[in-house]
Design a protein around this motif. Structure first.
Motif, short mmCIF file in Angstrom:
data_model
loop_
_atom_site.label_atom_id
_atom_site.label_comp_id
_atom_site.label_asym_id
_atom_site.label_seq_id
_atom_site.Cartn_x
_atom_site.Cartn_y
_atom_site.Cartn_z
N THR A 1 0.85 -1.19 0.00
CA THR A 1 0.00 0.00 0.00
C THR A 1 0.89 1.24 0.00
O THR A 1 2.08 1.18 0.28
N GLU B 1 2.64 1.89 3.30
CA GLU B 1 3.59 0.84 3.66
C GLU B 1 4.80 0.78 2.71
O GLU B 1 5.70 -0.03 2.92
N THR B 2 4.81 1.64 1.70
CA THR B 2 5.84 1.58 0.67
C THR B 2 6.78 2.77 0.78
O THR B 2 6.34 3.92 0.76
#
Length: 252
Positions: A95, A98-99
């Motif tokens: 996501t 999260e990246t």
């Protein structure tokens, strides 16, 4: 049907496996002079041998230097380029939150900037020849939500670039178009990995998300690329064609 591709010099990036490999094979079967470029020397050599292609170039196509070296080697070997297929690409991250930003940059370098750079290298030669074809392999997820944000953003940029560059260079006889594949099954792809891990889940995905009721094949993508590269598509300029068995939700 004779697509009049015999003797045309073709460069396929990411041409050592998957969709790119099928595209290279299809051009060779039409009598074209086919070169492929990718990172893996082993995969390049196997594809070169299996399909009796004309050249392979090893390089990191996510970097300026890697792309420039590959292109100059092509011109040194063949003196020209008639057809460029910007196929190299890949998916990373999770996501958005999260990246790491570095992965967004990596995705743009590999999927998008590679296409822009190779196109800028090829266009002057094509202009001098008075004709040429550039084909960008994007994704239906460049038009709608569905894949990873890094990949989606890069492929959306590629679709936009396809149209803007097409309008810029058509006056020079260069046609720029794109293909947006849906879910394609091949041995080295993510869908095969997911199918092996959870067959029932993937079966349900196909039933729910792909109206045609099956995955697409690499050959079906390659066939459309051949059409766009040929004079049979002479009035197709700046289009990105969905090739997806009805999977996409968009109306274009």
């Amino acid at each position: 049907m004779d697509l009049q591709l015999k003797g045309k010099v073709v460069l396929v990036t990411g041409g050592s496996k998957g969709i790119g490999k099928a595209i290279a094979k299809a051009f060779k079967e039409e009598g074209a002079i086919v070169a492929i470029a990718a990172r893996s020397k082993e995969d390049l050599e196997k594809t070169l041998f299996d399909y009796r292609l004309d050249a392979s170039y090893e390089g990191d196509l996510s970097t300026f230097e890697g792309r420039d070296t590959v292109f100059q080697n092509l011109i040194n070997d063949f003196g020209t380029i008639d057809i460029l297929v910007n196929n190299v690409g890949g998916s990373n991250g999770a996501t958005t939150m999260e990246t790491d930003m570095s992965l967004f940059e990596e995705a743009m370098n590999l999927n998008y900037f590679s296409a822009v750079h190779f196109s800028k290298l090829a266009a002057p030669i094509m202009k001098e020849n008075g004709e040429g074809s550039i084909i960008n392999i994007s994704s239906v997820f460049g038009r709608e939500a569905g894949g990873k944000p890094t990949y989606n953003g890069a492929k959306a940029a590629m679709i936009s670039f396809t149209k803007s560059f097409a309008d810029e260079v058509i006056k020079d006889g260069i046609r720029v178009n794109g293909v947006a594949p849906g879910s394609i099954l091949h041995p080295t792809g993510n869908w095969q990995k997911r199918l092996d891990e959870n067959p029932e889940k993937i079966k349900a995905f196909v039933e729910q998300e792909i109206p045609a009721g099956r995955f697409g094949t690499v050959e079906e993508i390659a066939n459309v690329v051949l059409f766009l590269a040929s004079e049979k598509s002479s009035w197709v300029v700046g289009a990105t064609l969905n090739v997806d068995g009805g999977q996409s939700k968009s109306n274009f």
